[in-house]
Design a protein around this motif. Structure first.
Motif, PDB file in Angstrom:
ATOM      1  N   SER A  39      30.625  66.742  32.243  1.00 42.41           N
ATOM      2  CA  SER A  39      29.453  67.358  31.616  1.00 42.41           C
ATOM      3  C   SER A  39      29.727  67.774  30.176  1.00 42.41           C
ATOM      4  CB  SER A  39      28.996  68.573  32.436  1.00 42.41           C
ATOM      5  OG  SER A  39      30.023  69.528  32.465  1.00 42.41           O
ATOM      6  N   SER A  40      30.965  67.500  29.714  1.00 40.49           N
ATOM      7  CA  SER A  40      31.296  67.944  28.351  1.00 40.49           C
ATOM      8  C   SER A  40      30.487  67.201  27.305  1.00 40.49           C
ATOM      9  CB  SER A  40      32.783  67.703  28.085  1.00 40.49           C
ATOM     10  OG  SER A  40      33.037  66.313  27.995  1.00 40.49           O
ATOM     11  N   GLY A  41      30.068  65.966  27.637  1.00 39.86           N
ATOM     12  CA  GLY A  41      29.312  65.194  26.658  1.00 39.86           C
ATOM     13  C   GLY A  41      30.197  64.441  25.692  1.00 39.86           C
TER      14      GLY A  41
ATOM     15  N   PRO B  42      29.153  56.697  33.077  1.00 40.71           N
ATOM     16  CA  PRO B  42      28.323  55.505  33.276  1.00 40.71           C
ATOM     17  C   PRO B  42      27.502  55.549  34.560  1.00 40.71           C
ATOM     18  CG  PRO B  42      30.554  55.059  33.991  1.00 40.71           C
ATOM     19  CD  PRO B  42      30.543  56.487  33.503  1.00 40.71           C
ATOM     20  N   SER B  43      26.378  54.873  34.531  1.00 46.23           N
ATOM     21  CA  SER B  43      25.636  54.606  35.764  1.00 46.23           C
ATOM     22  C   SER B  43      26.315  53.425  36.446  1.00 46.23           C
ATOM     23  CB  SER B  43      24.193  54.255  35.442  1.00 46.23           C
ATOM     24  OG  SER B  43      24.140  53.030  34.738  1.00 46.23           O
TER      25      SER B  43
ATOM     26  N   GLU C  32      27.026  61.185  38.639  1.00 53.39           N
ATOM     27  CA  GLU C  32      26.734  60.700  37.298  1.00 53.39           C
ATOM     28  C   GLU C  32      25.885  61.723  36.546  1.00 53.39           C
ATOM     29  OE1 GLU C  32      23.666  57.452  35.498  1.00 53.39           O
ATOM     30  OE2 GLU C  32      23.957  57.614  37.663  1.00 53.39           O
ATOM     31  N   GLY C  33      25.469  62.805  37.260  1.00 55.07           N
ATOM     32  CA  GLY C  33      24.611  63.806  36.635  1.00 55.07           C
ATOM     33  C   GLY C  33      23.159  63.423  36.692  1.00 55.07           C
TER      34      GLY C  33
ATOM     35  N   ARG D 143      18.883  62.090  33.868  1.00 49.87           N
ATOM     36  CA  ARG D 143      20.284  62.378  33.549  1.00 49.87           C
ATOM     37  C   ARG D 143      20.388  63.799  33.000  1.00 49.87           C
ATOM     38  NH1 ARG D 143      24.553  58.986  32.762  1.00 49.87           N
ATOM     39  NH2 ARG D 143      25.448  61.027  32.500  1.00 49.87           N
ATOM     40  N   LEU D 144      21.186  64.644  33.662  1.00 50.78           N
ATOM     41  CA  LEU D 144      21.266  66.040  33.229  1.00 50.78           C
ATOM     42  C   LEU D 144      22.457  66.324  32.320  1.00 50.78           C
ATOM     43  CD1 LEU D 144      20.340  67.890  36.540  1.00 50.78           C
ATOM     44  CD2 LEU D 144      18.871  67.399  34.600  1.00 50.78           C
TER      45      LEU D 144
END
Ligand SMILES: Cc1cc2nc3c(=O)[nH]c(=O)nc-3n(C[C@H](O)[C@H](O)[C@H](O)COP(=O)(O)O)c2cc1C
Ligand code: SF4
Ligand code: FES
Lengths: 888, 168, 423
Positions: free
Chosen positions: A354-356, A361-362, A615-616, A768-769
């Motif tokens: 979640s760090s970005g 990937p999906s 994957e969020g 996507r979160l």
């Protein structure tokens, strides 16, 4: 882009596609069998014939197979020239010569691609007057039924099973009109993806055996879009019901996630919802009979009055459920339902993805990567569909070879031919042999600490400024160097790891590798698995580990079996430390039998909810049917309890709930709007859960009351519980089944996509979160010491099994049948040293609880290690050195 | 990148003889990967055992790092790999067009009567198995048949009797 | 008349081995060719108008020129197709059993032209004697330094192996053959890509018929012009092995110039029909060619003339139909063969041929109906060229389609009399 003239009209076409794809994408119908959008063209069935003309002045043209022809600019094509339609009718007629007349009793009837194509091709009168060839059928295990006489030899089954999914035990035998598709000898299919045969097979050869136990015609199913609850990948499914029984699960297309497929755990793990272990009534102290609703509520009102309450949430329950529970008890009294160790591991993984900083990937994006390094995961067991995607991705690095030879990607057989056994690098470092080893470039089996050290060494060889773990063996060093080189030689490297080694070190090392690649300018992605379907969502919600839950008078345990989270004595101790334990669940567990109060709620099929995948991706699942008993959605039940406690929730329906959740936690912004609200209508209508040909609605409950009952209302979604409603193709997140005129089988999916194999009309559902850009992440460089050999026991290595390690699917009888009996994996040398042989039973001492396990050999495990199956009853999940004793 | 090849093959747990393994390994050497020697391996086993049993399929599979299904998929495609027991001599009678014109059916009838078996069957003494075969490529001397590895041409019932009688 | 292909072949049926082959001028072409550039060899073969003797009759030099010259290839392969399972065909057997070194030399020369380093001779499993002869010859050639590494100290490497097959006619189809060589099921492959680009093990590969390859030494030795003048037909270079089987007096196989009239082969070489029998027709080049009849007896036997008459020269070995043999039974026999030999990959062939066989059986057994003939005709169209995955099924329907044309009365008699008139 190319322009082609199709039936006299100009059509825009992607020049990289074949004519069949272009024709189907343009909305025209054209029958086919052997082609599949994910498996390309092989030209075997000859069903997709069209006439291709040299130019617009050519009037004769020639028959070509649309699936084998590139959509080159200026092509002039007719699908309805008499030569083509006649030929296609003869093809279907030929296929039908050996096909039995058993549609009325065939499980595929009414959703059969062969039926559809027969009608589409216009074959009506049977001219064949001779005998039919017959075959024997095989027993293929608890999932798949085999009925070879129905085979039309499209070769799709072997092409999926063998070529796409890497299975080795299903094949084609014999030749001419005797070709036979099956196993060398009867027995359960070995592939973890065998269930896809049900959808891949265009007729009734391979059908869903679990469905046959409670069969229903397609048009009599009540269906809703759902999300698989059996791992963290978040595959999209369609769940179906009739008469209160969940009948089957099949794949719901999501171009970014599972596309057309599902794993067998996801497809066949649903039977727990129909199980006699379901909790359907209240249990309260002092009564032996199951208690009624009224009685239970009165009891609860009294029991909770003025009491302090703590609550255990659950990574296998929806966001809404967990959020409701958290609201009920307050932040400080809410646990995420994982033990502290598991929580720390999961939290670390979560912080990284979640760090970005690094792209997560999906599955679709995984398929496009061109080198892979897996650390500490047997993906096939822990995130099965991701393993299937990795299998596809490894062909990417070599695919340009085919393009250079002028072979388009869809031209399946020549592509495979020219690539031979070549593929891009796939390096696997795992605790034990994995089910992807057959395509691995290298494998490295060792303890988590050693896997982490290998990872750090790889990071070092990518970025020399990073430390090289000292004391590395030469073999490991060479391997690390090779892996680094392979990753650096690719454009889109992919690093995969996850929580299943229960090791923070492994996850940190994989993050370092990914970060190093990212800094080296690579378009790297990093995918980390979680253990359960909503672990990621729960981590976003926040809460404590089980051991850190404060003391209170009452403990509510929501859809969680604490005995899977900690050793039995610890769990018992924890439960005993509360004056009253209330377990809320849909299915019985050790925890529910240890609780004084048990409260029934609905399973996923009886509820709406949101899950966040590894994957969020936040994804919505919908209630399939309104249960007859008292099993409401868990969050509704919690609202009821909250009311009893004198603090009614602000939110009353599902939409209000998600909005409340999104408002109070900004990370969840958008989850309330990612799918249409309950008042959403299409042409002023709801989207029906039932098929427009649903039969017997007015009579299906006539044995109880001959007056037709008013169908239940759904306050939570735009779906109706009836067959009435919008008959077109709905919003992509509200697809309850696939149908288009002339297309009764799942192959109608083509009509729901913008172009064949592409995204759904309206976009693939889900939100996507995790922020994907601009985040920060720094190197961990927390290099563990080399592993010291254990002295007075074996070092325990967690082992996962697709069938058996996951709680809910394990409670489904067909999955249980496939679950290998809990085994203790040992290197033969380790066993020999202890005087133990394969097949012996040993009692292993883990914490206070002994477990008896059968010894299985594996060379891939190092000396002194014991692979212990996770999630099997009686086996404790906490990492430990274990002591053993041979069972007499 | 070709996945690692494992060179040192253990031959434990296989019923293949040392000779068979040696010959199969020789064939493997001709190809870029061992699975390509599948047909060769089937031939070797059949040479020594007349036919290829389910157990042999599994042994070959293990030796070539394939599954039994993969090997059997190949084995069952070809008509000269026998997946059922055959007699000491397999008689392959050409039933294609030139032999048909020249009387193959008469020869087949004669053989069936003489041996007392139908097509695809084996005599009780386990000596002869009778099969038909596509054109043997000797049409200028039709009708023709093979007994074991030997070709016999310009057949007549009398000649057939002599050929069978001469089989040791 | 020159007969380069069979000049060494002994009348006693014994094979010509190395010594004898060399003494007859064998392996003289090899040093000659190695002095030429590979491209020059290809050019020479192109100019010689050598056309593939495996059936399709494609210009051999032209086919070779499609092999990519540049590129990163593990190997390039040359494969000799000695599957010879086309009913009525027995020419390649003669060449292998009679003069094995001619093929070996031809293959070395061809491999030089296309720069192949590995070769396979693919021989059908039933050719046990041919395989024995060939292995012995291969061992001789290797020992003499004609095969292996650094051939004649030229730096050129070519390793040649023998592969004996285990049945199935489809193995003769060049891409199915390659699958079989790879140890797989012999299903044909998608074309394009052609084997020249992606063949054996995905590498550039040339598959040539045995007879085709046997011509190469003579072309190298004597030149393209010489080769062209062997033929009576301009544009079809060289001689051809022709033959006749069926009820002719002297069935056999003979090396003759292209363009020789069919009548001459049947009446002179084959000695005419057996006493009391009349010629009704023939399949000019194996079971997958269309019937020709009496009216075609003066047809010139070359690719274009036979094609113009509605058939194919194909293998050039004729199967002769006499007036006492049932054409329906004969066609049934062939369709049965093709139905058996279908690989089972594509629908029209896999399902269409067995159905066709059943209809023919019905007619032959006297249970036929008139509309069966329409059915048969539509079957022929159904399995026509382009409709199936490979050329097996279109070949299979050639004798049927032409029999329905030329021998329709026989079909009608069967149906009318409810029996086969010859039984
Ligand atoms: C069903 C089928 C069977 C064939 N059998 C043979 C054969 O036995 N021998 C052969 O040389 N070519 C055979 N061919 C032709 C080959 O595919 C290929 O064209 C030939 O080997 C090329 O060699 P050439 O160019 O020297 O003629 C067959 C083709 C088909 C469609
Ligand atoms: S025509 Fe089709 S089924 Fe027949 S042999 Fe060729 S590929 Fe196989
Ligand atoms: S779909 Fe085109 S040939 Fe099968």
């Amino acid at each position: 882009m190319a322009k082609i003239i199709l039936n006299g009209k100009e059509v825009e076409a992607d020049a990289g596609k074949n004519l069949l794809e272009v024709i189907l994408s343009s909305g025209e119908d054209l029958p086919y069998f052997c082609w599949h959008p994910k498996m390309g063209s092989v030209g075997a069935c000859r069903q997709c014939a069209v006439v291709r003309y040299k130019d617009e002045n050519d009037t004769t043209g020639r028959i070509v197979m649309a699936c084998m022809e590139p959509a080159s600019d200026g092509s002039v094509i007719s699908t309805n020239a008499p030569a083509a339609t006649e030929f296609r009718a003869r093809i279907i007629e030929s296929l039908m010569t050996n096909h039995p007349h058993d549609c009325p009793v065939c499980d595929e009837g009414g959703e059969c691609h062969l039926q559809d194509m027969t009608v589409m091709s216009g074959h009506q009168v049977r001219r064949y007057e001779f005998g039919k060839r017959t075959h024997n059928n095989q027993y293929l295990g608890p999932f798949i039924n085999h009925e070879m006489n129905r085979c039309i030899q499209c070769y799709r089954c072997v092409r999926f099973y063998r070529d796409y999914a890497g299975g080795t035990d299903l094949n084609v035998f014999s030749s001419r009109n005797k070709v036979y598709f099956g196993r060398a000898a009867e027995g359960a299919l070995e592939s973890e993806f065998s269930g896809n045969l049900v959808e891949i097979c265009p007729t009734g050869v391979f059908t869903d055996k679990t469905f046959m136990d409670h069969p229903t015609r397609k048009w009599d199913l009540t269906a809703a879009p759902s999300i698989c609850h059996h791992c963290s990948v978040g595959c999209n499914t369609i769940a179906t019901e009739r008469y209160g029984i969940v009948r089957r699960i099949y794949s719901r297309y999501n171009g970014e996630v599972n596309n057309y497929f599902l794993c067998d755990r996801g497809r066949f793990g649903y039977e727990f919802t129909n199980s006699d272990k379901r909790i359907r009534a209240f249990k309260i102290p002092g009564t032996t009979e199951p208690a009624g609703h009224e009685e239970a509520m009165q009891y609860l009102a009294k029991a909770l009055k003025g009491k302090s309450v703590a609550a255990v949430g659950s990574p296998r329950a929806s966001l809404e459920t967990n959020f409701a529970l958290k609201q009920l008890v307050g932040d400080s009294h809410f646990s995420l339902g994982m033990n502290t160790h598991d929580l720390e591991v999961a939290q670390l993984a979560f912080d990284i993805v979640s760090s970005g900083k690094i792209k997560v990937p999906s599955l679709k994006e995984i398929e496009q990567c061109d080198s892979v390094f897996i650390l500490g995961e047997d993906l096939t067991q822990t995130a099965p569909m991701m393993a299937l995607s990795v299998r596809q991705s490894i062909r990417n690095q070599v695919k340009p070879m085919a393009s250079q030879a002028g072979i388009p990607n869809w031209n399946e057989a020549p592509v495979r031919q020219i690539l031979q056994k070549d593929h891009g690098p796939l390096h696997i470092a795992a605790t034990m042999a994995t089910r992807l080893d057959d395509v691995a470039t290298s494998t490295f089996f060792n303890a988590p600490a050693e896997i982490a050290r290998l990872g750090y060494a790889v990071a070092h060889f990518i970025n020399q400024r990073l430390r090289l773990p000292d004391g590395m063996e030469k073999r490991a060093l060479d391997l690390a160097q090779r892996i680094a080189k392979d990753l650096m030689a690719s454009d889109k490297p992919l690093i995969i790891s996850g929580v299943h080694s229960k090791s923070k070190e492994v996850i940190m090392a994989s993050a370092d590798v990914a970060l190093a690649l990212s800094e080296a300018g690579k378009a790297v992605s990093l995918s980390l698995t979680f253990e359960e379907c909503n672990t990621a969502g729960l981590l976003m919600l926040g809460g404590s580990g089980l051991e850190d839950l404060p003391a209170a008078d009452v403990l509510i345990v929501q859809e969680n079996d604490l005995f899977r989270r900690m050793s039995a004595d610890k769990a018992e101790k924890m439960l005993a430390s509360y004056g009253l334990v209330i377990a809320i669940d849909h299915i019985a567990s050790h925890t529910t039998s240890n609780a004084q109060v048990v409260i029934p709620v609905g399973s996923f099929a009886e509820s709406d909810g949101t899950l966040v995948s590894q994957e969020g991706r936040a994804q919505r699942f919908y209630q399939v049917f309104m249960p007859e008993g008292d099993t409401p959605e868990p969050w509704r039940r919690l609202a009821e309890i909250s009311m009893l406690m004198g603090k009614p929730f602000q939110a009353h329906d599902f939409h209000e709930f998600t909005s409340w959740l999104a408002k109070s936690n900004p990370e969840f912004t958008g989850i309330d709007t990612m799918a249409p609200p309950p008042d959403f209508r299409m042409l002023n209508q709801r989207i029906p859960r039932e098929f427009h040909r649903f039969s017997g609605r007015t009579s299906m409950k006539a044995h109880r009351n001959i007056h037709e009952q008013k169908p239940p209302e759904d306050p939570d979604s735009p779906l109706s519980f009836t067959m009435e409603g919008y008959q077109g193709h709905p919003d992509p997140s509200l697809i309850t089944g696939y149908w288009a005129p002339g297309w009764n089988s799942v192959q109608a999916i083509n009509k729901y996509q913008i172009e064949v194999g592409g995204p759904l009309h309206g976009g693939d559902p889900g939100l996507r979160l995790f922020d994907q850009t601009g985040g920060q992440l720094s190197y961990y460089q927390d290099i563990p010491q080399p592993l010291a050999a254990s002295v007075n026991g074996w070092t325990m290595i967690p082992v996962y099994h697709i069938f058996g390690s996951e709680e809910l699917s394990r409670k489904s009888p067909p999955v249980k049948e496939k679950a290998e009996s809990a085994g203790l994996f040992l290197n033969p040398a380790t066993a020999a040293e202890a005087g133990i042989k394969e097949g012996d039973r040993v009692i292993v001492q883990i914490g206070a609880q002994p477990a008896s396990l059968e010894v299985k050999y594996t060379e891939s495990l190092g000396k002194g290690f014991a692979g212990v199956p996770m999630g099997y009853c009686g086996v404790n999940p906490e990492i430990a050195f274990i002591k053993y004793q041979k069972e007499k | 990148m070709i996945p690692k090849e494992i060179d040192n093959h253990t031959t434990e747990n296989t019923m293949l003889t040392a000779e068979e393994i040696h010959e199969i390994n020789e064939e493997i050497g001709m190809y870029p990967y061992r699975q390509a020697a599948c047909i060769e391996a089937l031939k070797v086993v059949q040479k020594y055992r007349r036919w290829v049993s389910d157990e042999s399929i599994e042994d070959i599979a293990a030796h070539l790092e394939m599954s039994a299904a993969e090997v059997d998929s190949v084995a069952t495609f070809y008509n000269l790999i026998y997946r059922k027991p055959v007699g000491k001599y397999v008689i392959l009678v050409c039933d294609s067009v030139s032999c048909y014109i020249m009387g193959a059916e008469t020869m087949l009838d004669h053989l069936q009567n003489k041996l007392g078996i139908g097509l695809g069957q084996t005599t009780a003494d386990d000596r002869f198995t009778l099969l038909t075969v596509p054109c043997l490529g000797t049409c200028d001397h039709a009708p023709a048949m093979m007994v074991g590895r030997d070709l016999h041409r310009d057949l007549t019932p009398g000649k057939i009797d002599a050929i069978l009688a001469a089989c040791p | 008349m020159e007969r380069p292909l069979t000049k060494n072949i002994r009348t006693d049926g014994q094979p010509v081995f190395l010594k004898e082959y060399e003494s007859q001028g064998g392996y003289k072409a090899l040093p000659k060719a190695l002095k030429l550039q590979p491209d020059e060899v290809i050019e020479l073969v192109k100019k010689s108008n050598l056309k593939g003797r495996g059936g399709a009759g494609f210009n051999t030099g032209l086919k070779w020129s499609f092999v990519p010259k540049k590129g990163d290839f593990r190997h390039k392969y040359l494969v000799a197709n000695g599957d010879e399972m086309e009913p009525g065909t027995y020419k390649d057997r003669l060449l292998i059993e009679g003069d094995p070194h001619q093929l070996i030399e031809g293959m070395i020369l061809s491999s030089w032209a296309i720069q192949a380093d590995e070769g396979f001779i693919f021989i059908r499993g039933e050719y046990t004697y041919a395989a024995e002869v060939m292995s012995k010859a291969l061992a001789e050639a290797k020992a003499a330094g004609y095969l292996g590494n650094d051939i004649l100290r030229s730096g050129f490497n070519f390793n040649l192996h023998l592969h004996t097959s285990v049945g199935r006619y489809i193995c003769g189809e060049e891409t199915a053959l390659l699958n079989s060589l790879e140890g797989k099921r012999a299903n044909p492959r998608t074309k394009p890509p052609f084997p020249q680009v992606s063949g054996l093990f995905g590498q550039p590969t040339i598959v040539n018929n045995i007879e085709t390859l046997c011509n190469i030494p003579h072309i190298i030795n004597n030149g393209a012009e010489w080769f062209n003048q062997l033929s009576l037909t301009p544009g079809d270079g060289g001689t051809k092995l022709f033959g006749a089987s069926g009820k002719v007096k002297k069935p056999g196989v003979w090396e003759l110039p292209f363009g020789i009239p069919m009548r001459q082969i049947i009446e002179e070489n084959a000695g005419g029909m057996r006493d009391g029998l009349k010629f009704r027709g023939c399949l000019p080049g194996g079971a997958s060619t269309d019937f020709l009849t009496e009216q075609h007896l003066d047809l010139k036997m070359d690719y274009n003339s036979v094609a113009a008459a509605g058939s194919r020269l194909a293998t050039g070995l004729m199967i002769v139909l006499d007036d006492k043999t049932c054409p329906v039974g004969m066609v049934l026999n062939m369709i049965h063969f093709f139905a058996q030999e279908s690989c089972g990959w594509c629908t029209p062939c896999r399902e269409g041929l067995p159905w066709t066989e059943k209809i023919l059986r019905k007619i032959e057994d006297g249970r036929g109906e008139m509309n069966d003939l329409d059915q048969l005709e539509s079957m022929v169209r159904f399995m026509g060229p382009g409709n199936t995955f490979c050329a097996l099924a279109p070949g299979a329907t050639a004798p049927l389609g032409s029999a329905l044309k030329y021998f329709r009365d026989d079909f009608i008699t069967h149906i009318r009399d409810k029996k086969c008139s010859w039984k």
